[in-house]
Design an enzyme around this catalytic site. Structure first.
Site, PDB file in Angstrom:
ATOM      1  CB  ALA A  66       0.150   6.692   6.755  1.00 32.89           C
ATOM      2  N   GLY A 105       3.481  10.684   5.638  1.00 38.66           N
ATOM      3  CA  GLY A 105       3.833  10.459   7.033  1.00 38.66           C
ATOM      4  C   GLY A 105       5.336  10.275   7.224  1.00 38.66           C
ATOM      5  CD  GLU A 108       2.395  14.277   7.839  1.00 38.05           C
ATOM      6  OE1 GLU A 108       2.091  13.102   7.538  1.00 38.05           O
ATOM      7  OE2 GLU A 108       1.557  15.124   8.179  1.00 38.05           O
ATOM      8  CD  GLU A 128       0.427  13.115   3.083  1.00 29.57           C
ATOM      9  OE1 GLU A 128       0.962  13.859   2.221  1.00 29.57           O
ATOM     10  OE2 GLU A 128       1.012  12.732   4.103  1.00 29.57           O
TER      11      GLU A 128
HETATM   12  N1  3HC Z   1       1.208   2.044   2.252  1.00 31.94           N
HETATM   13  C1  3HC Z   1       1.047   0.752   1.953  1.00 31.94           C
HETATM   14  N2  3HC Z   1       1.615   0.144   0.898  1.00 31.94           N
HETATM   15  C2  3HC Z   1       2.389   0.894   0.119  1.00 31.94           C
HETATM   16  C3  3HC Z   1       2.610   2.253   0.365  1.00 31.94           C
HETATM   17  C4  3HC Z   1       1.985   2.843   1.493  1.00 31.94           C
HETATM   18  N3  3HC Z   1       2.157   4.117   1.823  1.00 31.94           N
HETATM   19  N4  3HC Z   1       3.423   2.745  -0.593  1.00 31.94           N
HETATM   20  C5  3HC Z   1       3.708   1.721  -1.411  1.00 31.94           C
HETATM   21  N5  3HC Z   1       3.095   0.609  -0.984  1.00 31.94           N
HETATM   22  C6  3HC Z   1       3.187  -0.725  -1.578  1.00 31.94           C
HETATM   23  C7  3HC Z   1       2.590  -0.775  -2.958  1.00 31.94           C
HETATM   24  O1  3HC Z   1       1.208  -1.039  -2.896  1.00 31.94           O
HETATM   25  C8  3HC Z   1       3.355  -1.895  -3.606  1.00 31.94           C
HETATM   26  O2  3HC Z   1       2.793  -3.112  -3.146  1.00 31.94           O
HETATM   27  P1  3HC Z   1       2.782  -4.393  -4.108  1.00 31.94           P
HETATM   28  O3  3HC Z   1       4.223  -4.660  -4.423  1.00 31.94           O
HETATM   29  O4  3HC Z   1       2.123  -5.417  -3.268  1.00 31.94           O
HETATM   30  O5  3HC Z   1       1.984  -3.986  -5.311  1.00 31.94           O
HETATM   31  C9  3HC Z   1       4.736  -1.767  -2.983  1.00 31.94           C
HETATM   32  O6  3HC Z   1       4.550  -1.006  -1.783  1.00 31.94           O
HETATM   33  C10 3HC Z   1       5.750  -1.074  -3.840  1.00 31.94           C
HETATM   34  O7  3HC Z   1       5.206   0.151  -4.287  1.00 31.94           O
HETATM   35  P2  3HC Z   1       5.381   0.657  -5.791  1.00 31.94           P
HETATM   36  O8  3HC Z   1       5.095  -0.451  -6.715  1.00 31.94           O
HETATM   37  O9  3HC Z   1       4.607   1.903  -5.897  1.00 31.94           O
HETATM   38  O10 3HC Z   1       6.954   0.927  -5.807  1.00 31.94           O
HETATM   39  P3  3HC Z   1       7.759   2.103  -6.473  1.00 31.94           P
HETATM   40  O11 3HC Z   1       9.172   1.853  -6.133  1.00 31.94           O
HETATM   41  O12 3HC Z   1       7.339   2.273  -7.886  1.00 31.94           O
HETATM   42  O13 3HC Z   1       7.293   3.444  -5.720  1.00 31.94           O
HETATM   43  C11 3HC Z   1       6.807   4.853  -3.859  1.00 31.94           C
HETATM   44  C12 3HC Z   1       7.600   3.637  -4.381  1.00 31.94           C
HETATM   45  C13 3HC Z   1       7.280   6.127  -4.553  1.00 31.94           C
HETATM   46  C14 3HC Z   1       7.058   4.955  -2.380  1.00 31.94           C
HETATM   47  C15 3HC Z   1       5.314   4.655  -4.165  1.00 31.94           C
HETATM   48  O14 3HC Z   1       4.924   3.384  -3.688  1.00 31.94           O
HETATM   49  C16 3HC Z   1       4.392   5.649  -3.532  1.00 31.94           C
HETATM   50  O15 3HC Z   1       4.230   6.727  -4.056  1.00 31.94           O
HETATM   51  N6  3HC Z   1       3.760   5.285  -2.390  1.00 31.94           N
HETATM   52  C17 3HC Z   1       2.748   6.064  -1.767  1.00 31.94           C
HETATM   53  C18 3HC Z   1       3.333   7.231  -1.022  1.00 31.94           C
HETATM   54  C19 3HC Z   1       2.238   8.002  -0.338  1.00 31.94           C
HETATM   55  O16 3HC Z   1       1.217   8.320  -0.894  1.00 31.94           O
HETATM   56  N7  3HC Z   1       2.460   8.338   0.942  1.00 31.94           N
HETATM   57  C20 3HC Z   1       1.512   9.052   1.702  1.00 31.94           C
HETATM   58  C21 3HC Z   1       0.611   8.086   2.391  1.00 31.94           C
HETATM   59  S1  3HC Z   1      -0.717   8.862   3.260  1.00 31.94           S
HETATM   60  C22 3HC Z   1      -0.019   9.451   4.654  1.00 31.94           C
HETATM   61  O17 3HC Z   1       1.166   9.329   4.834  1.00 31.94           O
HETATM   62  C23 3HC Z   1      -0.948  10.065   5.616  1.00 31.94           C
HETATM   63  C24 3HC Z   1      -0.200  10.811   6.683  1.00 31.94           C
HETATM   64  O18 3HC Z   1      -0.159  12.170   6.338  1.00 31.94           O
HETATM   65  C25 3HC Z   1      -0.864  10.663   8.015  1.00 31.94           C
END
Ligand code: 3HC
Length: 699
Positions: A66, A105, A108, A128
Site C-alpha cells: 500500500a 498489499g 495481497e 506490515e
Molecule cells: N509506500 C510509499 N512509499 C514507499 C513505499 C510504500 N509502501 N515503499 C517505499 N516507498 C518509498 C520510500 O519512502 C522511498 O522514497 P524516497 O526515495 O522519497 O525516500 C522510495 O520509495 C524508495 O524506497 P527505499 O529507499 O526503501 O528503496 P529500496 O530499494 O531500498 O527498498 C523496498 C525497496 C524493499 C520496497 C522498501 O522500500 C520497502 O520495504 N518498502 C515498504 C514495503 C512495505 O512495508 N509494504 C507494506 C505496506 S503496508 C500495506 O501494504 C498494507 C496492506 O496490507 C493493506
C-alpha cells in the site's frame, strides 16, 4: 497498446492481455495504481481478443505494498478491495508476474490472482508488522491457506522477505521463470494455463491446510511462548497471530471481518503511527540539505584503523565484511596479535552458528592485516583513529597522519566525546577530518553518528554517508558538541537515574520503569553488563588528585562488585546471570544518602519516567536549536538504533509529540521549581508548546 491511465497500460499479445503498472519508485498501491488494476482487468475481460491476463510491473519491483504516505488521508479512486475483487472474480485466468519485491498489499494483490510466477531474484513478504500493522487486504486469510498456519505465523510476525525459490517450495509461487525474462515467461505460463484448461483457482477456496491446523491450538500457544521476549511491548504481532487463528477456525468471510477489525485498531493506534514515522525517518536521515545528491564521492578501496582494541577490531570487521581491505595499526605486537585474534574468533563463532562459511571466515580475515607503524597507512583512502579518549594523544596521532596520509584521504576519529574541531587543528587539512562514531559492539550495532566538524568538506560527508550505507549501518549526521547527539541525551537520563536513587528510588525501581517503557534494560542493569569499572579511577575521588566525592558506584567497585562479570554489581547475580535486587547495594545507597544529608522518600513510577525521559526530550530540543542535528527524526533514529529506544514509541522526539509538548513543558517546569535549572525547558520546546505544535511541525 491501450493506456488505462497515467500509470497503467494494456497490450494484447497473441491472446494474452499484459497489464503493466508503472508507478515509480516502487509501484506502491496509490489511487492511480488501484484504479489501473480495476479498470485494466475490467477492460481485459471485456476484450474478446484477451484469453488470459498477466499483471506485471515496470521499474525496479512488483507492487511493494500500500502507499504508506496515503495512510490516514481520504481515499480516492477504487479501493484496494474493489481492485482485488475485480481480479479474483475475473472470468479469465489472471497471472501475477513478480520481480523485485511483492510486499504487503502487493503480495495481497498477487494472492487474488489465479497463479503467480516469479524470477529467481524476486522476494515475497507481508512486512506490515514492521509498520505496526497486519496485512489488511486479505493477506492474513489467504497466505495461511497456501502456506499453512506455521509458515504464515513466521512470515507475518517477522515480516521477512522470502526468496522466490522458497516461495516456490511453499506453493506461494507456481513457477519460476528465467531471470530477466519475466514478461516472456509469464506469457508462456499463461498460454500453458489456457492450453491445459487449468481451473480458475482461488486462494480463498483452499481449505485443506486450515482443516489440518484446526483443533491444534498448541500451534499458536507454542509460537506465542517461543516469541514472547521478541514481541514484548508490540501490539501488532499478537494481532497478526489472532488473524491466522481466525483463518484456521472461521469461514473465509468471517476471518476477513476479524482482519478488518484488528487492522483498523492497529491503524488508528499510536504504535503504528510511530512505526510508520520511523519507516520514513530511516529514509530521511540520509538526506543532507546542503550536501546535494550529486556531490563527488571519494573512492574508498583501503581503510586504515588505529587501535586494535574492542572498538578498532569491531570497526575493522565492518569493512572486511564488504570486501574492503583493512590495515590495523597498534603500538605493540602483543596488542596487535590479541586484536587480530579476537576478530578471527568472532568470525569463527559466527561460522559455528551457521551464518558464515569457513571459506568466508578465511576471505574476511585475509583482508585484515596488522602493522606497528603509522607509515603503513600511507596508501589508505580512509583512516579511522580508535584509540582511548585523550585529546593530546589524538592530536598527536592526527598531526602524524597529516604527514603520512595521501592527499584526499579521509581522516576520521571514533571519539564519542572529544571536540573534533580541536582534533582537526592538529592537521593542515581540516576539510578531510570527520567523526565516525561507531557504537559498541561496532560490528553489530546499526547506528553510526557521522560527526561533521566546522571545516569538514561536503565530499567527505557524502562519502562517509555512502560508506555507512555500504557497510550496513544507519547513519545520522550530527554536529560537534559534548557527547554529540546520543550520549549527550544519555547523560540527561543517567543524571536523573542517579539522582532518583539518591532521593530514595532503588536501581531496580528505575530499571523496571524503563524496561516496562520498552528499553531492553534499565541504566543500572546496563552498567552491570558493561562493567562498573569502565572509566573508574580511584584517584578521581581520593587523595590530592580528587575532583569529586566518592559515589555509590565507587563503593561497589571497591567491594569487587564490578558488574555481571564478577557476579555482582548494583544487582546480585545467580549462576545463570539472573539479576536480583541486592541488600548490600541497598545499604550502600542508604548509608551514602544519609551521609550526604539526602531526604529519602517514596518515588512514584510516574516521576521516575518523567524525570528520566523528559530531560532527554528537552536536550533533543536544545540540540535542534543549536543545529547539531538536522531533523528531530534524526535524533529518534539515533536513539532507536543506538540505545534500544522502543521503535513502537517512535524515538524520544516523537514520544514528546505523543505526550504533547505542552505537558512536557509543564512537568519540566514543575521539577524546575523543586530541583532547579537542570529541568529548565529550552526556548524551542517552550515556543512549540505555546503554539500548540510538536517537533513534527518543524521544517
Ligand atoms: N509506500 C510509499 N512509499 C514507499 C513505499 C510504500 N509502501 N515503499 C517505499 N516507498 C518509498 C520510500 O519512502 C522511498 O522514497 P524516497 O526515495 O522519497 O525516500 C522510495 O520509495 C524508495 O524506497 P527505499 O529507499 O526503501 O528503496 P529500496 O530499494 O531500498 O527498498 C523496498 C525497496 C524493499 C520496497 C522498501 O522500500 C520497502 O520495504 N518498502 C515498504 C514495503 C512495505 O512495508 N509494504 C507494506 C505496506 S503496508 C500495506 O501494504 C498494507 C496492506 O496490507 C493493506
Amino acid at each position: 497498446m491501450t493506456a488505462i491511465n497515467s500509470v497503467t497500460d494494456l497490450t494484447v499479445e497473441d491472446g494474452i492481455g499484459v497489464l503493466t503498472l508503472n508507478s515509480p519508485p516502487v509501484n506502491a498501491l496509490s489511487a492511480n495504481v488501484r484504479d489501473g488494476i480495476f479498470e485494466g482487468i475490467k477492460q481485459a475481460q471485456a476484450d474478446d481478443a484477451v484469453k488470459a491476463i498477466v499483471l506485471i510491473c515496470d521499474g525496479r519491483t512488483f507492487i511493494a505494498g500500500a502507499d504508506i504516505s496515503e495512510f490516514g488521508g481520504a481515499q480516492k479512486g477504487a479501493s484496494l478491495f474493489e481492485a482485488q475483487e475485480m481480479m479474483e472474480n475475473s472470468v479469465k485466468p489472471v497471472i501475477a508476474a513478480i520481480h523485485g519485491t511483492a510486499l504487503g498489499g502487493g503480495l495481497e494483490v498477487a494472492l487474488v490472482a489465479n497463479y503467480r510466477v516469479a524470477v529467481p531474484s524476486a522476494k515475497c513478504g507481508l512486512p506490515e508488522v514492521a509498520l505496526g500493522l497486519l496485512p489488511g487486504a486479505g493477506g492474513t486469510q489467504r497466505l495461511p491457506r497456501i502456506v499453512g498456519a506455521e509458515k504464515a505465523l513466521e512470515m507475518m510476525t517477522s515480516g521477512a522477505h522470502v526468496p522466490a525459490k522458497q516461495c516456490l517450495e511453499m506453493g506461494l509461487v507456481d513457477e519460476l521463470v528465467e531471470e530477466g525474462k519475466l514478461r516472456e515467461g509469464a506469457i508462456a505460463f499463461a498460454r500453458k494455463v489456457l492450453a491445459e484448461n487449468r481451473p480458475l483457482k482461488k486462494v480463498r477456496d483452499l481449505q485443506d491446510k486450515m482443516d489440518a491446523a484446526r483443533g491444534h491450538p498448541e500451534i499458536f500457544a507454542d509460537f506465542r511462548k517461543a516469541n514472547a521476549r521478541k514481541f514484548r511491548g508490540f501490539l501488532a504481532p499478537e494481532s497478526n497471530i489472532k488473524c491466522i487463528e481466525a483463518a484456521v477456525n472461521l469461514p473465509f468471510d468471517e476471518g476477513m471481518a476479524v482482519e478488518r477489525k484488528l487492522f483498523m485498531e492497529l491503524m488508528t493506534g499510536v504504535q503504528s503511527a510511530a512505526q510508520r514515522y520511523v519507516f520514513f525517518a530511516e529514509r530521511q536521515v540520509w538526506k543532507v540539505p546542503d550536501v546535494p545528491e550529486d556531490t563527488a564521492i571519494l573512492p574508498i578501496n583501503k581503510v586504515g584503523i588505529i587501535g586494535a582494541g574492542t572498538m578498532g577490531g569491531g570497526i575493522a570487521m565492518n569493512f572486511a565484511n564488504v570486501g574492503i581491505p583493512v590495515k590495523i595499526v597498534e603500538m605493540k605486537q602483543d596488542a596487535l596479535d590479541r586484536g587480530l585474534g579476537v576478530i578471527r574468533k568472532n568470525y569463527e563463532n559466527t561460522a559455528k552458528r551457521g551464518r558464515l562459511t569457513d571459506a568466508q571466515v578465511e576471505e574476511r580475515t585475509a583482508l585484515l592485516t596488522g602493522s606497528l607503524s603509522l607509515e603503513d597507512l600511507a596508501d589508505c583512502d580512509l583512516i579511522i583513529e580508535a584509540v582511548f579518549e585523550n585529546m593530546d594523544v589524538k592530536k598527536d596521532i592526527f598531526g602524524k597522519l597529516d604527514k603520512i596520509a595521501k592527499p584526499g584521504a579521509i581522516l576520521a576519529t571514533n571519539t564519542s566525546a572529544l571536540n573534533i574541531d580541536e582534533i582537526a587543528t592538529a592537521t593542515t587539512r581540516p576539510e578531510a577530518v570527520i567523526g565516525l562514531h561507531f557504537f559498541s559492539p561496532a560490528n553489530v550495532m546499526r547506528l553510526l553518528e557521522v560527526v561533521r566538524a566546522d571545516k569538514t568538506s561536503k565530499e567527505v560527508i557524502a562519502t562517509s554517508m555512502k560508506l555507512a550505507k555500504k557497510i550496513g549501518k544507519i547513519a545520522a549526521l550530527v554536529g560537534v558538541c559534548p557527547g554529540f547527539v546520543g550520549n549527550r541525551m544519555l547523560f540527561q537520563r543517567q543524571n536523573q537515574a542517579n539522582a532518583l536513587v539518591f532521593e530514595g528510588a532503588m536501581p531496580w525501581d528505575v530499571d523496571r520503569v524503563l524496561f516496562d517503557f520498552g528499553f531492553p534494560m534499565g541504566p543500572f542493569a546496563m552498567s552491570d553488563l558493561a562493567g562498573l569499572d569502565i572509566g573508574y579511577r580511584k584517584e578521581d575521588y581520593e587523595g590530592e588528585t580528587a575532583k569529586r566525592p566518592k559515589q555509590v558506584r565507587d563503593e561497589l567497585v571497591e567491594l569487587e562488585r564490578r558488574g555481571q562479570k564478577t557476579g555482582a554489581g548494583y544487582y546480585d547475580y545467580d549462576e545463570n546471570r539472573v539479576a536480583k535486587p541486592s541488600a548490600i547495594t541497598e545499604k550502600i545507597i542508604k548509608d551514602y544518602a544519609a551521609k550526604s544529608g539526602a531526604n529519602q522518600r517514596d518515588i512514584s513510577d510516574e516521576e521516575i519516567l518523567e524525570r528520566t525521559i523528559f530531560p532527554m526530550i528537552n536536550e533533543g530540543a536544545k540540540i535542534l536549536e543549536e543545529g547539531k542535528a538536522i531533523r528531530a527524526s534524526d535524533i529518534d533514529i539515533v536513539w532507536i538504533n543506538g540505545y534500544g529506544w522502543p521503535v513502537y514509541r517512535g524515538g524520544p522526539m516523537f514520544y514528546g509529540d505523543t505526550v504533547g509538548l505542552k505537558k512536557v513543558v509543564e512537568r519540566l517546569e514543575h521539577y524546575e521549581k523543586q530541583m532547579g535549572d537542570f529541568f529548565k525547558p529550552s526556548a524551542l520546546l517552550k515556543k512549540l508548546a505555546e503554539e500548540g505544535k510538536g517537533f513534527k511541525d518543524l521544517k
